[in-house]
Design a protein around this motif. Structure first.
Motif, PDB file in Angstrom:
ATOM      1  N   LEU A   1      53.140  51.081  31.342  1.00 43.25           N
ATOM      2  CA  LEU A   1      53.635  50.842  32.689  1.00 43.25           C
ATOM      3  C   LEU A   1      54.390  49.523  32.770  1.00 43.25           C
ATOM      4  CD1 LEU A   1      53.880  51.580  35.658  1.00 43.25           C
ATOM      5  CD2 LEU A   1      51.644  50.519  36.046  1.00 43.25           C
ATOM      6  N   ALA A   2      53.849  48.465  32.187  1.00 35.61           N
ATOM      7  CA  ALA A   2      54.529  47.173  32.223  1.00 35.61           C
ATOM      8  C   ALA A   2      55.889  47.253  31.545  1.00 35.61           C
ATOM      9  CB  ALA A   2      53.662  46.101  31.565  1.00 35.61           C
TER      10      ALA A   2
ATOM     11  N   MET B   1      54.512  43.203  48.015  1.00 37.65           N
ATOM     12  CA  MET B   1      55.361  44.197  48.651  1.00 37.65           C
ATOM     13  C   MET B   1      56.818  43.766  48.626  1.00 37.65           C
ATOM     14  SD  MET B   1      55.314  47.148  50.134  1.00 37.65           S
ATOM     15  CE  MET B   1      56.739  48.032  50.782  1.00 37.65           C
ATOM     16  N   ASP B   2      57.069  42.467  48.736  1.00 35.97           N
ATOM     17  CA  ASP B   2      58.437  41.964  48.725  1.00 35.97           C
ATOM     18  C   ASP B   2      59.142  42.237  47.392  1.00 35.97           C
ATOM     19  OD1 ASP B   2      58.100  41.020  51.297  1.00 35.97           O
ATOM     20  OD2 ASP B   2      57.694  38.949  50.681  1.00 35.97           O
ATOM     21  N   LEU B   3      58.368  42.462  46.329  1.00 37.41           N
ATOM     22  CA  LEU B   3      58.963  42.737  45.025  1.00 37.41           C
ATOM     23  C   LEU B   3      59.633  44.110  44.959  1.00 37.41           C
ATOM     24  CD1 LEU B   3      56.132  41.386  42.669  1.00 37.41           C
ATOM     25  CD2 LEU B   3      58.309  40.271  43.216  1.00 37.41           C
ATOM     26  N   ALA B   4      59.295  44.990  45.894  1.00 37.07           N
ATOM     27  CA  ALA B   4      59.799  46.363  45.839  1.00 37.07           C
ATOM     28  C   ALA B   4      61.319  46.439  45.827  1.00 37.07           C
ATOM     29  CB  ALA B   4      59.247  47.172  47.013  1.00 37.07           C
ATOM     30  N   GLY B   5      61.996  45.449  46.439  1.00 38.73           N
ATOM     31  CA  GLY B   5      63.449  45.462  46.485  1.00 38.73           C
ATOM     32  C   GLY B   5      64.101  44.343  45.689  1.00 38.73           C
TER      33      GLY B   5
ATOM     34  N   VAL C   1      56.520  41.412  36.818  1.00 35.98           N
ATOM     35  CA  VAL C   1      56.128  42.671  36.172  1.00 35.98           C
ATOM     36  C   VAL C   1      54.629  42.885  36.269  1.00 35.98           C
ATOM     37  CG1 VAL C   1      55.937  43.862  33.940  1.00 35.98           C
ATOM     38  CG2 VAL C   1      58.104  42.770  34.596  1.00 35.98           C
ATOM     39  N   LEU C   2      53.880  41.858  35.930  1.00 30.29           N
ATOM     40  CA  LEU C   2      52.418  41.981  35.923  1.00 30.29           C
ATOM     41  C   LEU C   2      51.869  42.081  37.348  1.00 30.29           C
ATOM     42  CD1 LEU C   2      51.483  39.482  33.077  1.00 30.29           C
ATOM     43  CD2 LEU C   2      51.622  41.973  32.964  1.00 30.29           C
ATOM     44  N   ALA C   3      52.428  41.307  38.268  1.00 34.59           N
ATOM     45  CA  ALA C   3      51.941  41.344  39.653  1.00 34.59           C
ATOM     46  C   ALA C   3      52.200  42.698  40.289  1.00 34.59           C
ATOM     47  CB  ALA C   3      52.615  40.239  40.472  1.00 34.59           C
ATOM     48  N   TYR C   4      53.384  43.246  40.081  1.00 33.87           N
ATOM     49  CA  TYR C   4      53.731  44.521  40.696  1.00 33.87           C
ATOM     50  C   TYR C   4      52.930  45.659  40.081  1.00 33.87           C
ATOM     51  CZ  TYR C   4      56.831  47.706  43.242  1.00 33.87           C
ATOM     52  OH  TYR C   4      57.343  48.637  44.106  1.00 33.87           O
ATOM     53  N   GLY C   5      52.821  45.679  38.756  1.00 33.52           N
ATOM     54  CA  GLY C   5      52.064  46.733  38.096  1.00 33.52           C
ATOM     55  C   GLY C   5      50.585  46.685  38.422  1.00 33.52           C
TER      56      GLY C   5
END
Length: 285
Positions: free
Chosen positions: A183-184, A152-156, A165-169
């Motif tokens: 998507l990646a 969730m912290d990656l959102a900003g 990239v891979l963790a968020y996707g």
């Protein structure tokens, strides 16, 4: 979203003041539906909904947000990368396309943009959101509606590593994605300031108070929410007061943050019923 794109329709571009927006439009005579994607995603995330709605005769518009996909990065990032800034860009696009009334379907960030449009624009007749808790735009409000996590912290976060990239996707879709997937590539392409400033502006209260909006706006609202969403506090959705929520409660479906992608048949059944209801002779368009 490994390798899948909505390739049946030609991509177009329009200049909307915040640069060029890339979009797909299907045409159709049963009313217009605007699909708004999430943070660091792209219009193709709605491939299943574009086909579903177009086959039923709706005029579907799916755009890449400024700083995302094939759209331009914003020339004035602080003004554009906010819920009102994104809403303004999409409203300008729909005006240019001559669409005077439309439904909005928003996923994640797209749902927050949808809430902004739905609560302020006469042209928006109904809204369906998924992966979007309506929150007060403040740190405390975000803490109520979202679940804390490293992902969730990656959102900003402005600068993404390959691992980011891979963790968020993967968290978005609830399944591991490949670095070569569409998507990646879109996550990696996203203007980092779009993430950083969107979060900064949202936490600073730039935009509508979404809790007030859902309590006071009389236009139809639907919530179709994945029960295993790693980002959204699903129980929080049930604690809010709604003026005109379809089925009187949030609709909880299988899946995580992206049920429209991972559980498309189930999601589309609800989407089709809601759009049909709000577009029919007894509805609002």
């Amino acid at each position: 979203m490994n390798g899948t794109k909505a390739e049946a329709w030609t991509e177009e571009t329009r200049s909307v003041g915040s640069g060029r927006l890339a979009f797909i439009r299907t045409g159709g005579d049963r009313g217009a539906v605007l699909l708004v994607h999430g943070n660091s995603s792209c219009k193709e995330i709605f491939a299943h909904q574009i086909s579903f709605l177009a086959d039923r005769g709706y005029d579907v518009v799916a755009a890449d947000l400024p700083g995302h996909g094939n759209s331009d990065d914003a020339p004035n990032p602080p003004d554009t990368y906010s819920f009102p800034g994104y809403a303004r860009a999409l409203s300008n696009l729909m005006e240019q396309l001559g669409v005077g009334a439309y439904h909005v379907v928003g996923w994640s960030l797209g749902g927050h943009i949808g809430l902004e449009m739905w609560s302020t624009l006469k042209a928006v007749r109904s809204l369906l959101i998924t992966g979007t808790p309506p929150v007060r735009l403040s740190p405390d409000g975000a803490a109520e509606g979202f679940l804390p996590s490293a992902t969730m912290d990656l959102a900003g976060k402005a600068c993404f590593s390959e691992a980011d990239v891979l963790a968020y996707g993967s968290a978005m879709l609830g399944t591991d994605i490949d670095r070569t997937s569409h998507l990646a590539c879109c996550i990696a392409r996203t203007h980092g300031e779009a993430r950083r400033l969107m979060l900064q502006n949202g936490l600073a209260g730039i935009g509508q108070d979404e809790v007030v909006a859902v309590r006071e706006c009389a236009k139809p609202l639907a919530i179709v929410q994945g029960k295993n969403d790693p980002f959204v506090n699903v129980s929080y959705l049930h604690r809010l007061t709604y003026k005109n929520l379809w089925l009187k409660n949030p609709t909880i479906v299988n899946g995580g943050h992206a049920p429209h992608w991972m559980q498309a048949v189930q999601f589309n059944n609800y989407l089709g019923e809601f759009i049909e209801l709000t577009s029919g002779s007894g509805g609002i368009i």
